[in-house]
Design a protein around this motif. Structure first.
Motif, short mmCIF file in Angstrom:
data_model
loop_
_atom_site.label_atom_id
_atom_site.label_comp_id
_atom_site.label_asym_id
_atom_site.label_seq_id
_atom_site.Cartn_x
_atom_site.Cartn_y
_atom_site.Cartn_z
N PHE A 13 0.81 -1.21 0.00
CA PHE A 13 0.00 0.00 0.00
C PHE A 13 0.85 1.27 0.00
O PHE A 13 0.34 2.37 0.03
CB PHE A 13 -0.93 0.00 1.21
CG PHE A 13 -1.88 -1.15 1.19
CD1 PHE A 13 -2.90 -1.20 0.24
CD2 PHE A 13 -1.76 -2.22 2.08
CE1 PHE A 13 -3.78 -2.27 0.19
CE2 PHE A 13 -2.63 -3.29 2.03
CZ PHE A 13 -3.64 -3.32 1.09
N GLY B 133 2.98 2.05 -2.35
CA GLY B 133 3.36 2.46 -3.69
C GLY B 133 4.68 1.91 -4.17
O GLY B 133 5.23 2.36 -5.16
N GLU C 247 3.53 -2.11 -8.17
CA GLU C 247 2.31 -1.68 -8.85
C GLU C 247 1.26 -2.77 -8.95
O GLU C 247 0.08 -2.51 -9.09
CB GLU C 247 2.64 -1.13 -10.24
CG GLU C 247 3.33 -2.12 -11.15
CD GLU C 247 3.68 -1.49 -12.48
OE1 GLU C 247 2.74 -1.32 -13.26
OE2 GLU C 247 4.84 -1.17 -12.73
N ARG D 41 0.15 4.56 -19.83
CA ARG D 41 1.47 4.28 -19.25
C ARG D 41 2.57 4.96 -20.08
O ARG D 41 3.46 5.62 -19.53
CB ARG D 41 1.69 2.76 -19.21
CG ARG D 41 3.01 2.35 -18.55
CD ARG D 41 3.30 0.86 -18.75
NE ARG D 41 2.20 0.02 -18.26
CZ ARG D 41 2.15 -0.48 -17.04
NH1 ARG D 41 3.13 -0.26 -16.20
NH2 ARG D 41 1.14 -1.22 -16.67
N ARG E 77 5.27 7.77 -18.85
CA ARG E 77 6.71 7.45 -18.86
C ARG E 77 7.48 8.48 -19.70
O ARG E 77 8.56 8.93 -19.29
CB ARG E 77 6.94 6.04 -19.42
CG ARG E 77 6.58 5.01 -18.38
CD ARG E 77 7.16 3.67 -18.73
NE ARG E 77 6.84 2.73 -17.65
CZ ARG E 77 7.06 1.44 -17.73
NH1 ARG E 77 7.59 0.92 -18.83
NH2 ARG E 77 6.76 0.66 -16.71
N LEU F 206 -4.46 1.64 -11.74
CA LEU F 206 -3.79 2.00 -10.48
C LEU F 206 -2.33 1.62 -10.55
O LEU F 206 -1.45 2.35 -10.08
CB LEU F 206 -4.45 1.28 -9.30
CG LEU F 206 -5.90 1.69 -8.99
CD1 LEU F 206 -6.47 0.80 -7.87
CD2 LEU F 206 -5.96 3.15 -8.57
N GLY F 207 -2.06 0.48 -11.21
CA GLY F 207 -0.68 0.03 -11.37
C GLY F 207 0.14 1.04 -12.16
O GLY F 207 1.29 1.34 -11.81
N VAL G 11 0.85 3.93 -9.89
CA VAL G 11 1.85 3.59 -8.88
C VAL G 11 3.24 3.60 -9.51
O VAL G 11 4.21 4.08 -8.92
CB VAL G 11 1.53 2.22 -8.23
CG1 VAL G 11 2.70 1.75 -7.37
CG2 VAL G 11 0.27 2.31 -7.38
N ASP G 12 3.32 3.07 -10.73
CA ASP G 12 4.59 3.06 -11.46
C ASP G 12 5.11 4.49 -11.64
O ASP G 12 6.29 4.78 -11.39
CB ASP G 12 4.36 2.39 -12.82
CG ASP G 12 5.58 2.48 -13.72
OD1 ASP G 12 6.64 1.99 -13.29
OD2 ASP G 12 5.47 3.05 -14.84
N VAL H 160 4.31 7.21 -9.87
CA VAL H 160 4.66 7.87 -8.61
C VAL H 160 6.01 7.36 -8.11
O VAL H 160 6.81 8.11 -7.56
CB VAL H 160 3.53 7.67 -7.58
CG1 VAL H 160 3.80 6.52 -6.63
CG2 VAL H 160 3.28 8.94 -6.78
N ARG H 161 6.26 6.08 -8.36
CA ARG H 161 7.54 5.51 -7.93
C ARG H 161 8.69 6.20 -8.67
O ARG H 161 9.74 6.48 -8.11
CB ARG H 161 7.52 4.01 -8.23
CG ARG H 161 8.30 3.21 -7.25
CD ARG H 161 8.04 1.75 -7.46
NE ARG H 161 7.94 1.42 -8.87
CZ ARG H 161 7.63 0.20 -9.31
NH1 ARG H 161 7.39 -0.76 -8.47
NH2 ARG H 161 7.57 -0.04 -10.60
N ARG I 72 9.09 10.00 -7.49
CA ARG I 72 9.52 10.12 -6.11
C ARG I 72 11.05 10.09 -5.98
O ARG I 72 11.61 10.71 -5.08
CB ARG I 72 8.95 8.97 -5.28
CG ARG I 72 7.64 9.29 -4.61
CD ARG I 72 7.23 8.06 -3.84
NE ARG I 72 6.03 8.27 -3.06
CZ ARG I 72 5.55 7.35 -2.25
NH1 ARG I 72 6.17 6.19 -2.14
NH2 ARG I 72 4.46 7.58 -1.56
N LEU J 253 -4.56 3.74 -1.58
CA LEU J 253 -3.54 4.48 -2.32
C LEU J 253 -3.71 5.99 -2.18
O LEU J 253 -2.88 6.75 -2.67
CB LEU J 253 -3.55 4.08 -3.80
CG LEU J 253 -3.02 2.67 -4.08
CD1 LEU J 253 -3.21 2.30 -5.54
CD2 LEU J 253 -1.55 2.55 -3.70
N ILE K 123 -0.58 7.91 -1.16
CA ILE K 123 0.63 8.16 -1.94
C ILE K 123 0.40 9.13 -3.11
O ILE K 123 1.33 9.49 -3.80
CB ILE K 123 1.29 6.85 -2.44
CG1 ILE K 123 0.41 6.16 -3.49
CG2 ILE K 123 1.58 5.91 -1.28
CD1 ILE K 123 1.23 5.19 -4.33
#
Lengths: 542, 128
Positions: A501, A503, A506, B32, B36, B61-62, B65-66, B68-69, B72, B96, B99
């Protein structure tokens, strides 16, 4: 060493005392039998006593008899002094427990010899006691190790070897309990769920308890599973009959069980909710109790086959029994019916039938707890002489209902079909028949169905497109049921990694989202190779 | 069904990605790629407007998340305009929300980015 010299004759007493002291012994003297007795009862009492036969008060033989009658004190070596050297006297002294005798007037070398002999015997005895104690300690340590092993075994059995009653069965509730007599037991049960309307319950009992019993139980269970999958495979996916499964297990294990001089009783019961039919193979197990609320009566179901491990030529036959909504079936080990009261009376099947008749309406897990409590009250013991196992299967009171509306579409294993599947689900929700889902519940159902469908498209057919997926919707008054079926690879949710959770990863949200969004989710693998994900969304009770 | 993705930049060069349509496993690849590309071009603060997204799934969501990773690592962040309640719900279910920065409209999201950039800038000044 401390030696008691008891003689009412002062001359003899001094003489004996004198020589003993010279030889290095620690001497205590007594002038009569009562003094002698008192001295032998004190703390740090002498280990050897030279007692005159005839003394005022207690005589020497009586002191000796009392010593021998006493338990819990160290052994005292007794030499009796006598002026009577007849065999009758000797016999009387020996009977009283004297170890040796000396005839008066005594001569010192003879006394020395007798006392030395006594000393040797006392030393040998002390050594013996010490080794017995060591042995006892070692034995206690071994016993502790054995108890630890059995406890570990019991935990393994409870967690890994015993099948757990499947939750969320359709139209039936199952509860099971086992109370082993020696912490780990030979009773076993297992459950196979084949499809929505069909499941098997297996209850067995191995002759013999403890670890060997549990191992044989586990072996029989694994043979059952192997037989089931072997038959499904060889018969192109159709579900084998219980008697065919037992026949395979029988041919696999009976010869070995005979060699091991053991056997197992077994009840293999298949419940078919669609046909409302029970198929039962009874391998010499206790009779299954069938409670029928419509008749307020119980009946016993019993086949005439012998236990596994009895006869190699046995042919196992199944019997059939129809049932109705609300019926209850009760399986148990003979530890229940053969439980003994303190007066030697057996619990018996009639008492059990009556308990079930009166308690048939309550939830199965409460019923088996009630049975257990009744056995405890009957035997007045929390520990059982034999393993005690109960499995209760209760059919739902409502008939196996048909949905108000059924619809289905066939899509192919391509990602562009996901939107079509969502539209299909939305159409079902928006029909307004049966359960009403508010916007949020609607959206949650969409999320769950979409995740399930994405999983199937991506993984079930190794990414191949063009494979068929059937999506159906069933509207009931209180719920909507969506099924997604395919003939690809089954999905085991246990293999899905939990999502992170924070992050950092993914993937992994799919299975989690499904669980969060619907009230029930089941992953079913049917015998014909069909795999179904069944999702249930209930009307909110707010 | 095609996903509409448009990228526009503010005067101070903050990219705004406007998405229109349902984002699922099928449609998410273009989404995506867009994110990117932006991040590869060193845009570490990105505003994504999901106001016209009626539905998104775990694959979407994946993708987020990709993204944001990736940002960051450079001290950046992803600001989301999530007006539809269901899309917000998806973030809540998966926890989520924590994040991402969620806003009700684009101006608020842009203002949020500017605040953070300013704060980071003054920190850097103070440090130097």
């Amino acid at each position: 060493m401390k030696v008691l010299v008891a003689d009412d004759d002062a001359i003899t007493r001094r003489m004996v005392e004198g020589v003993l002291r010279r030889w290095g012994y620690d001497v205590v003297v007594a002038e009569d039998g009562d003094q002698a007795w008192a001295s032998l009862q004190g703390d740090d009492a002498p280990q050897m006593a030279i007692l005159d036969w005839q003394m005022p008060g207690l005589d020497g033989v009586e002191v000796c008899r009392r010593l021998r009658a006493q338990t819990g004190r160290p052994y005292v070596y007794v030499v009796v002094l006598t002026s009577r050297d007849t065999s009758q006297d000797l016999a009387q002294g020996a009977e009283a427990g004297a170890d040796d005798y000396l005839v008066k007037p005594f001569d010192p070398p003879r006394l020395k010899m007798r006392v030395r002999a006594g000393l040797r015997i006392l030393q040998l005895q002390a050594e013996l006691m010490k080794s017995v104690e060591n042995y006892k300690r070692a034995d206690a340590e071994l016993e502790q190790a054995r108890v630890r092993e059995v406890e570990t075994g019991a935990r393994i059995q409870q967690t890994l070897l015993l099948g757990q009653p499947p939750p969320g069965l359709f139209g039936a509730r199952i509860a099971a309990i086992t109370s082993p007599s020696q912490m780990i037991d030979g009773d076993f049960y297992d459950f196979f769920v084949h499809n929505e309307s069909c499941f098997d319950v297996i209850v067995g009992d191995v002759m013999g308890k403890g670890i060997p019993g549990a191992l044989i139980g586990a072996a029989v269970k694994s043979h059952l599973q192997r037989a089931l999958s072997q038959l499904i495979y060889s018969d192109r996916g159709s579900l084998p009959e219980p008697e065919d499964i037992i026949a395979v297990v029988h041919s696999d294990v009976t010869k070995e069980l005979i060699k091991l001089e053991t056997f197992a009783t077994l009840c293999y019961a298949r419940f078919d909710r669609a046909k409302m039919k029970l198929t039962l193979v009874d391998c010499g197990h206790t009779a299954t109790i069938h409670w029928q609320p419509s008749k307020d009566a119980t009946r016993l179901l019993q086949g005439d086959n012998v236990p596994l491990g009895f006869i190699e030529t046995e042919t196992y036959k199944q019997i059939e029994q129809s049932f109705e909504p609300g019926d209850l079936f009760f399986f148990y080990s003979d530890g229940v019916t053969e439980a003994m009261s303190s007066t030697g009376e057996m619990f018996g099947v009639d008492r059990l039938r009556e308990l079930i008749r009166r308690g048939g309406l309550i939830e199965p897990h409460k019923l088996i707890e009630r049975v257990r409590a009744a056995v405890v009250a009957f035997t007045q013991s929390e520990t059982f002489a034999d393993d005690l196992t109960c499995v209760a299967v209760k059919m739902d009171e409502v008939p196996w209902g048909a949905p108000l509306v059924h619809a289905e579409i066939i899509v192919t294993s391509e990602l562009n079909q996901l939107q079509k599947i969502r539209s299909f689900v939305s159409e079902a929700v928006e029909r307004g028949e049966g359960a009403e889902l508010d916007d949020e519940a609607h959206y949650q159902l969409l999320l769950a169905v979409n995740e399930a469908a994405s999983n199937i498209v991506r993984h079930a057919h190794g990414g191949r497109s063009g494979e068929t997926i059937v999506v159906s919707s069933d509207l009931f008054t209180d719920r909507i049921v969506i099924r997604l079926s395919h003939h690809g690879q089954p999905f085991d949710p246990a293999t899905a990694k939990p999502p992170s959770f924070d992050g950092t990863r993914e993937g992994g949200f799919g299975v989690y989202m499904i669980e969060q969004c619907v009230d029930e989710v089941q992953y079913l693998s049917e015998a014909d190779g069909k795999n179904t994900i069944r999702l249930v969304k209930r009307e909110s009770t707010r | 069904m095609v996903l509409d993705i448009a990228v526009e930049k503010t005067v101070d060069n903050i990219p705004i990605v406007r998405v229109k349509g349902e984002i699922d496993l099928h449609t998410c690849s273009a989404f995506r790629e867009t994110l990117r590309d932006l991040i590869d071009q060193k845009n570490f603060e990105v505003v994504i407007d999901l106001g016209d997204v009626p539905y998104l799934d775990s694959a979407a969501l994946g993708v987020l998340v990709d993204a944001v990773r990736r940002v960051r690592e450079y001290g950046g962040g992803i600001s989301l305009v999530a007006t539809t309640p269901f899309v917000r719900r998806a973030f809540e279910i998966t926890r989520l929300v924590k994040i991402f920065m969620l806003y009700d409209d684009e101006p608020q999201a842009i203002e949020g980015v500017r605040d953070r950039v300013r704060a980071a800038g003054s920190e850097a000044e103070a440090a130097s």
